[in-house]
Design a protein around this motif. Structure first.
Motif, PDB file in Angstrom:
ATOM      1  N   UNK A  25      43.882  21.210  43.425  1.00 36.96           N
ATOM      2  CA  UNK A  25      43.701  22.584  42.945  1.00 36.96           C
ATOM      3  C   UNK A  25      43.489  23.503  44.140  1.00 36.96           C
ATOM      4  N   UNK A  26      44.195  24.604  44.217  1.00 35.86           N
ATOM      5  CA  UNK A  26      44.044  25.553  45.315  1.00 35.86           C
ATOM      6  C   UNK A  26      43.728  26.932  44.763  1.00 35.86           C
ATOM      7  N   UNK A  27      43.154  27.766  45.621  1.00 41.54           N
ATOM      8  CA  UNK A  27      42.814  29.139  45.278  1.00 41.54           C
ATOM      9  C   UNK A  27      43.732  30.062  46.064  1.00 41.54           C
ATOM     10  N   UNK A  28      44.393  30.957  45.378  1.00 47.55           N
ATOM     11  CA  UNK A  28      45.344  31.861  46.017  1.00 47.55           C
ATOM     12  C   UNK A  28      44.666  33.141  46.481  1.00 47.55           C
ATOM     13  N   UNK A  29      45.394  33.926  47.277  1.00 43.52           N
ATOM     14  CA  UNK A  29      44.876  35.229  47.714  1.00 43.52           C
ATOM     15  C   UNK A  29      44.609  36.132  46.511  1.00 43.52           C
ATOM     16  N   UNK A  30      45.482  36.045  45.495  1.00 44.83           N
ATOM     17  CA  UNK A  30      45.273  36.842  44.289  1.00 44.83           C
ATOM     18  C   UNK A  30      43.996  36.422  43.564  1.00 44.83           C
ATOM     19  N   UNK A  31      43.720  35.112  43.590  1.00 47.84           N
ATOM     20  CA  UNK A  31      42.491  34.623  42.968  1.00 47.84           C
ATOM     21  C   UNK A  31      41.267  35.194  43.689  1.00 47.84           C
ATOM     22  N   UNK A  32      41.312  35.234  45.010  1.00 51.54           N
ATOM     23  CA  UNK A  32      40.186  35.763  45.783  1.00 51.54           C
ATOM     24  C   UNK A  32      39.952  37.224  45.449  1.00 51.54           C
ATOM     25  N   UNK A  33      41.025  37.993  45.336  1.00 50.68           N
ATOM     26  CA  UNK A  33      40.886  39.400  44.948  1.00 50.68           C
ATOM     27  C   UNK A  33      40.275  39.521  43.557  1.00 50.68           C
ATOM     28  N   UNK A  34      40.707  38.640  42.656  1.00 49.92           N
ATOM     29  CA  UNK A  34      40.151  38.635  41.304  1.00 49.92           C
ATOM     30  C   UNK A  34      38.654  38.332  41.338  1.00 49.92           C
ATOM     31  N   UNK A  35      38.254  37.355  42.135  1.00 53.00           N
ATOM     32  CA  UNK A  35      36.843  36.989  42.212  1.00 53.00           C
ATOM     33  C   UNK A  35      36.016  38.144  42.762  1.00 53.00           C
ATOM     34  N   UNK A  36      36.567  38.829  43.760  1.00 51.68           N
ATOM     35  CA  UNK A  36      35.873  40.000  44.288  1.00 51.68           C
ATOM     36  C   UNK A  36      35.701  41.070  43.222  1.00 51.68           C
ATOM     37  N   UNK A  37      36.729  41.271  42.421  1.00 51.14           N
ATOM     38  CA  UNK A  37      36.648  42.255  41.340  1.00 51.14           C
ATOM     39  C   UNK A  37      35.595  41.836  40.301  1.00 51.14           C
ATOM     40  N   UNK A  38      35.482  40.532  40.058  1.00 51.63           N
ATOM     41  CA  UNK A  38      34.494  40.042  39.091  1.00 51.63           C
ATOM     42  C   UNK A  38      33.078  40.439  39.494  1.00 51.63           C
ATOM     43  N   UNK A  39      32.712  40.174  40.749  1.00 48.32           N
ATOM     44  CA  UNK A  39      31.347  40.467  41.173  1.00 48.32           C
ATOM     45  C   UNK A  39      31.112  41.976  41.246  1.00 48.32           C
ATOM     46  N   UNK A  40      32.126  42.722  41.657  1.00 37.46           N
ATOM     47  CA  UNK A  40      31.967  44.180  41.722  1.00 37.46           C
ATOM     48  C   UNK A  40      31.788  44.777  40.328  1.00 37.46           C
ATOM     49  N   UNK A  41      32.568  44.284  39.369  1.00 41.22           N
ATOM     50  CA  UNK A  41      32.463  44.790  38.006  1.00 41.22           C
ATOM     51  C   UNK A  41      31.101  44.481  37.408  1.00 41.22           C
ATOM     52  N   UNK A  42      30.612  43.252  37.649  1.00 44.32           N
ATOM     53  CA  UNK A  42      29.297  42.877  37.130  1.00 44.32           C
ATOM     54  C   UNK A  42      28.202  43.721  37.773  1.00 44.32           C
ATOM     55  N   UNK A  43      28.348  43.987  39.056  1.00 42.02           N
ATOM     56  CA  UNK A  43      27.346  44.805  39.749  1.00 42.02           C
ATOM     57  C   UNK A  43      27.316  46.217  39.188  1.00 42.02           C
ATOM     58  N   UNK A  44      28.489  46.768  38.960  1.00 40.81           N
ATOM     59  CA  UNK A  44      28.580  48.147  38.480  1.00 40.81           C
ATOM     60  C   UNK A  44      28.125  48.277  37.025  1.00 40.81           C
ATOM     61  N   UNK A  45      28.481  47.285  36.216  1.00 38.65           N
ATOM     62  CA  UNK A  45      28.202  47.390  34.784  1.00 38.65           C
ATOM     63  C   UNK A  45      26.811  46.905  34.392  1.00 38.65           C
ATOM     64  N   UNK A  46      26.313  45.841  35.055  1.00 40.20           N
ATOM     65  CA  UNK A  46      25.093  45.206  34.590  1.00 40.20           C
ATOM     66  C   UNK A  46      23.913  45.300  35.553  1.00 40.20           C
ATOM     67  N   UNK A  47      24.186  45.382  36.856  1.00 42.09           N
ATOM     68  CA  UNK A  47      23.094  45.325  37.830  1.00 42.09           C
ATOM     69  C   UNK A  47      22.578  46.706  38.220  1.00 42.09           C
ATOM     70  N   UNK A  48      23.445  47.528  38.757  1.00 43.77           N
ATOM     71  CA  UNK A  48      22.989  48.814  39.277  1.00 43.77           C
ATOM     72  C   UNK A  48      22.407  49.752  38.210  1.00 43.77           C
ATOM     73  N   UNK A  49      22.940  49.779  36.971  1.00 43.16           N
ATOM     74  CA  UNK A  49      22.306  50.646  35.964  1.00 43.16           C
ATOM     75  C   UNK A  49      20.857  50.254  35.676  1.00 43.16           C
ATOM     76  N   UNK A  50      20.483  49.000  35.968  1.00 45.31           N
ATOM     77  CA  UNK A  50      19.131  48.526  35.688  1.00 45.31           C
ATOM     78  C   UNK A  50      18.230  48.545  36.920  1.00 45.31           C
TER      79      UNK A  50
END
Length: 275
Positions: A1-26
């Protein structure tokens, strides 16, 4: 199993979205009912931890349905997931809010960590700063980069090796038992300056970027260390457990030191950790 560059971008978007939606408002908006103790008064969990982990987990399951997902908060319900990291075909390890004590107290030193492991080897790591919006990313064999909110990207390098008396570093002795606690705390007087952020995300950020020379910990939970150790190594540093063995996914015992090189690691192990 390998992780692609697109996967890495997706993972970065995951943490950013969670930070914006769930962490920083609190952040600085938590009520008493939104904070709970886990094992002690300095080991906390908040509503932001739980909801951010839930959001990241859902996004990962949709894209990688067969992957093992290990979240710090979900671990409390099923502790078998950590040893399973040693053999998993593909695994993701999440620390939704690393530095929860800081976060709950309104101190802006916390981060979201996501590591990727393939067959017992860490292959990618992301450490996101929700406050600044910057992200540290590392891919095995491809280096460690600091990607700023404005799009600027910088390749990171650890600090050069220098004499112990001039080093800046930190060992998390506050989480240790006696006699290690008192011995290491006293030995830290041998270095130029010491810091304790109570946040692995920031500690690995600082040591991978050369702002600190070394860090060390006794607790080895994977969400705290897998991404950071990879980032430090890909920035040219040397990391090993107290006994000199490499740190691998699934391991939780043994203590760990990250330093500029192997010789510096040996000096810190001898002079600071005292073993």
């Amino acid at each position: 199993m390998s992780i692609s560059d697109k996967d890495i971008l997706f993972l970065g978007d995951c943490v950013k979205e969670a930070a914006q939606a769930e962490i920083m408002p609190r952040f600085r908006n938590l009520g008493v009912a939104d904070i709970a103790e886990k094992t002690s008064a300095i080991d906390l969990v908040t509503e932001a931890d739980l909801l951010a982990e839930k959001r990241i987990t859902a996004m990962l399951r949709e894209r990688f349905p067969s992957a093992l997902i290990v979240g710090e908060e979900a671990y409390e319900a099923d502790k078998s997931v950590v040893p399973a990291l040693a053999d998993a075909e593909l695994a993701f390890v999440i620390d939704p809010v690393d530095g929860t004590f800081n976060f709950a107290g309104g101190f802006p030193v916390f981060g979201t960590i996501l590591a990727v492991a393939v067959k017992g080897e860490t292959v990618a790591g992301i450490i996101h700063d929700p406050v600044l919006g910057d992200t540290l990313s590392a891919i095995k064999g491809a280096g460690t980069y600091l990607n700023r909110r404005n799009g600027q990207s910088t390749k990171l390098k650890v600090a050069d090796a220098i004499d112990l008396s001039q080093m800046v570093g930190g060992i998390s002795w506050g989480h240790m038992d006696e006699p290690d606690r008192s011995r290491i705390a006293a030995n830290m007087s041998k270095v130029r300056m010491t810091f304790s952020f109570n946040c692995s995300a920031y500690e690995y950020w600082m040591v991978a970027s050369g702002k600190m020379h070394f860090i060390g910990h006794s607790k080895l939970m994977p969400w705290d260390h897998l991404a950071g150790v990879l980032a430090h190594q890909e920035a040219g540093g040397y990391t090993a457990k107290f006994d000199g063995s490499p740190y691998r996914p699934g391991e939780t015992l043994g203590g760990i030191i990250s330093a500029p090189d192997r010789e510096s690691w040996q000096i810190i192990r001898r002079e600071i950790v005292g073993i």
